[in-house]
Enzyme design. Structure first.
Site, PDB file in Angstrom:
ATOM      1  N   GLU A  15       0.814  -1.219   0.000  1.00 21.52           N
ATOM      2  CA  GLU A  15       0.000   0.000   0.000  1.00 21.52           C
ATOM      3  C   GLU A  15       0.849   1.271   0.000  1.00 21.52           C
ATOM      4  O   GLU A  15       0.545   2.232   0.716  1.00 21.52           O
ATOM      5  CB  GLU A  15      -0.968   0.013   1.198  1.00 21.52           C
ATOM      6  CG  GLU A  15      -1.954  -1.139   1.212  1.00 21.52           C
ATOM      7  CD  GLU A  15      -2.891  -1.148   0.005  1.00 21.52           C
ATOM      8  OE1 GLU A  15      -3.225  -0.065  -0.488  1.00 21.52           O
ATOM      9  OE2 GLU A  15      -3.275  -2.251  -0.440  1.00 21.52           O
ATOM     10  N   GLY A  17       1.987   2.396  -3.220  1.00 19.83           N
ATOM     11  CA  GLY A  17       1.868   2.932  -4.567  1.00 19.83           C
ATOM     12  C   GLY A  17       2.667   2.224  -5.640  1.00 19.83           C
ATOM     13  O   GLY A  17       2.982   2.837  -6.662  1.00 19.83           O
ATOM     14  N   LYS A  18       2.966   0.944  -5.456  1.00 13.66           N
ATOM     15  CA  LYS A  18       3.694   0.215  -6.505  1.00 13.66           C
ATOM     16  C   LYS A  18       2.921   0.187  -7.812  1.00 13.66           C
ATOM     17  O   LYS A  18       3.492   0.401  -8.882  1.00 13.66           O
ATOM     18  CB  LYS A  18       3.985  -1.223  -6.078  1.00 13.66           C
ATOM     19  CG  LYS A  18       5.078  -1.410  -5.073  1.00 13.66           C
ATOM     20  CD  LYS A  18       5.473  -2.867  -4.921  1.00 13.66           C
ATOM     21  CE  LYS A  18       4.308  -3.819  -4.777  1.00 13.66           C
ATOM     22  NZ  LYS A  18       3.457  -3.557  -3.607  1.00 13.66           N
ATOM     23  N   LYS A  40       1.648  -8.515 -13.539  1.00 13.97           N
ATOM     24  CA  LYS A  40       1.440  -8.604 -12.086  1.00 13.97           C
ATOM     25  C   LYS A  40       1.354 -10.104 -11.823  1.00 13.97           C
ATOM     26  O   LYS A  40       0.264 -10.676 -11.761  1.00 13.97           O
ATOM     27  CB  LYS A  40       0.151  -7.878 -11.695  1.00 13.97           C
ATOM     28  CG  LYS A  40      -0.216  -7.981 -10.219  1.00 13.97           C
ATOM     29  CD  LYS A  40       0.528  -6.990  -9.378  1.00 13.97           C
ATOM     30  CE  LYS A  40       0.031  -7.030  -7.928  1.00 13.97           C
ATOM     31  NZ  LYS A  40       0.773  -6.121  -7.060  1.00 13.97           N
ATOM     32  N   ASP A  57      -5.510  -4.049  -9.253  1.00 15.28           N
ATOM     33  CA  ASP A  57      -4.162  -3.626  -9.645  1.00 15.28           C
ATOM     34  C   ASP A  57      -3.876  -4.006 -11.093  1.00 15.28           C
ATOM     35  O   ASP A  57      -3.339  -3.205 -11.871  1.00 15.28           O
ATOM     36  CB  ASP A  57      -3.110  -4.263  -8.735  1.00 15.28           C
ATOM     37  CG  ASP A  57      -3.105  -3.672  -7.334  1.00 15.28           C
ATOM     38  OD1 ASP A  57      -3.793  -2.650  -7.125  1.00 15.28           O
ATOM     39  OD2 ASP A  57      -2.417  -4.219  -6.460  1.00 15.28           O
ATOM     40  N   GLU A 118       5.476  -5.994 -11.840  1.00 21.27           N
ATOM     41  CA  GLU A 118       5.212  -5.485 -10.491  1.00 21.27           C
ATOM     42  C   GLU A 118       5.176  -6.628  -9.497  1.00 21.27           C
ATOM     43  O   GLU A 118       4.441  -7.606  -9.682  1.00 21.27           O
ATOM     44  CB  GLU A 118       3.885  -4.721 -10.440  1.00 21.27           C
ATOM     45  CG  GLU A 118       3.638  -4.095  -9.072  1.00 21.27           C
ATOM     46  CD  GLU A 118       2.206  -3.627  -8.868  1.00 21.27           C
ATOM     47  OE1 GLU A 118       1.801  -3.516  -7.691  1.00 21.27           O
ATOM     48  OE2 GLU A 118       1.506  -3.382  -9.865  1.00 21.27           O
ATOM     49  N   GLY A 119       5.963  -6.503  -8.439  1.00 24.19           N
ATOM     50  CA  GLY A 119       5.952  -7.507  -7.391  1.00 24.19           C
ATOM     51  C   GLY A 119       4.698  -7.403  -6.538  1.00 24.19           C
ATOM     52  O   GLY A 119       3.759  -6.665  -6.853  1.00 24.19           O
ATOM     53  N   VAL A 120       4.702  -8.137  -5.446  1.00 25.95           N
ATOM     54  CA  VAL A 120       3.559  -8.107  -4.531  1.00 25.95           C
ATOM     55  C   VAL A 120       4.085  -7.753  -3.147  1.00 25.95           C
ATOM     56  O   VAL A 120       5.069  -8.328  -2.683  1.00 25.95           O
ATOM     57  CB  VAL A 120       2.800  -9.458  -4.531  1.00 25.95           C
ATOM     58  CG1 VAL A 120       3.725 -10.613  -4.210  1.00 25.95           C
ATOM     59  CG2 VAL A 120       1.612  -9.429  -3.590  1.00 25.95           C
ATOM     60  N   GLY A 121       3.476  -6.766  -2.499  1.00 31.18           N
ATOM     61  CA  GLY A 121       3.935  -6.344  -1.186  1.00 31.18           C
ATOM     62  C   GLY A 121       5.335  -5.761  -1.237  1.00 31.18           C
ATOM     63  O   GLY A 121       5.704  -5.061  -2.183  1.00 31.18           O
TER      64      GLY A 121
END
EC number: 6.3.3.3
Length: 239
Positions: A15, A17-18, A40, A57, A118-121
């Site tokens: 959370e 802003g990736k 993603k 996302d 884009e990664g996660v977390g």
């Protein structure tokens, strides 16, 4: 024909802003004349529309991309519950497999000039009992762009994440200061501190500062990013 470019976007936390920054990068790459696609690979949190499970996302990335990948390539692992991926995957009887993601990424590179992954977390989020998102970044072998959510505590988070990226033998191509807290005090001083430390310890440049936006506007945010410098860094990393 130029070799396709790619990068891995990670963040100091969840959370921060990736997805927003990834979308801004996609707009920036398109303005730079590149056909830009997004992945993603692992998304946790889905909603159903017209009988199809989707992720917000991933939807935002598709909206910003100039090349929209098929859903099975863009997000090979879509989990329904919005929680830690390895926990949700176990409950949903899904195995989060890095080799599958690498194969999807290889396919994606044949369809675009640049692929934003884009990664996660944060940088080290478990995917299964033995592998995390840092292992995914290593398997992909990509330069990393770090999104720093500018709020109290971000300096330590930024420096620790940069060290973790370097410890895996990955290149930190640069970082983005995303002002998630509009009321943050000493914001300029925080940015300057992170800028100086990451430049000195990792030779990682500040790619841009994105002011707090409500609502978020990735197309406008793209104008604040030094896309040309990032593209040069990505091309240099291929040599």
């Amino acid at each position: 024909m130029s070799t396709p470019l790619s990068l891995f976007v990670t963040g100091t936390d969840t959370e921060i802003g990736k997805t927003f920054v990834s979308a801004a990068l996609l707009h920036g790459f398109a303005r730079h004349g590149l056909r830009a696609a997004a992945m993603k690979p692992v998304a946790a949190g889905a909603y159903e529309r017209d009988g199809v499970w989707r992720n917000e996302d991933a939807d935002q990335l598709d909206a910003a991309a100039s090349v929209v990948l098929p859903p099975e390539l863009r997000t090979p692992f879509l989990l329904k519950a919005p929680a830690a991926p390895h926990i949700v995957a176990a409950h949903e009887h899904v195995t989060l497999d890095i080799d599958t993601i690498v194969a999807c990424h290889r396919d994606a590179l044949t369809r675009a000039d640049i692929v934003v992954v884009e990664g996660v977390g944060g940088f080290r989020v478990p995917l299964n009992d033995t592998q995390d998102t840092a292992d995914l970044a290593v398997a992909l072998g990509l330069p990393v762009v770090l999104v720093v959510g500018m709020r109290l505590g971000c300096i330590s988070h930024a420096l620790l994440t940069a060290d973790a990226i370097a410890a895996r033998g990955l290149t930190l191509a640069g970082w983005v200061a995303n002002h998630v807290d509009p009321a943050m005090t000493y914001a300029d001083e925080n940015v300057a501190t992170i800028r100086d430390w990451l430049a000195r310890e990792h030779r990682a440049p500040l790619l841009g500062r994105i002011a707090h936006m409500a609502p978020a506007d990735p197309e406008s945010a793209a104008a604040t990013l030094d896309i040309a410098a990032l593209v040069d860094t990505l091309r240099a990393a291929q040599r």
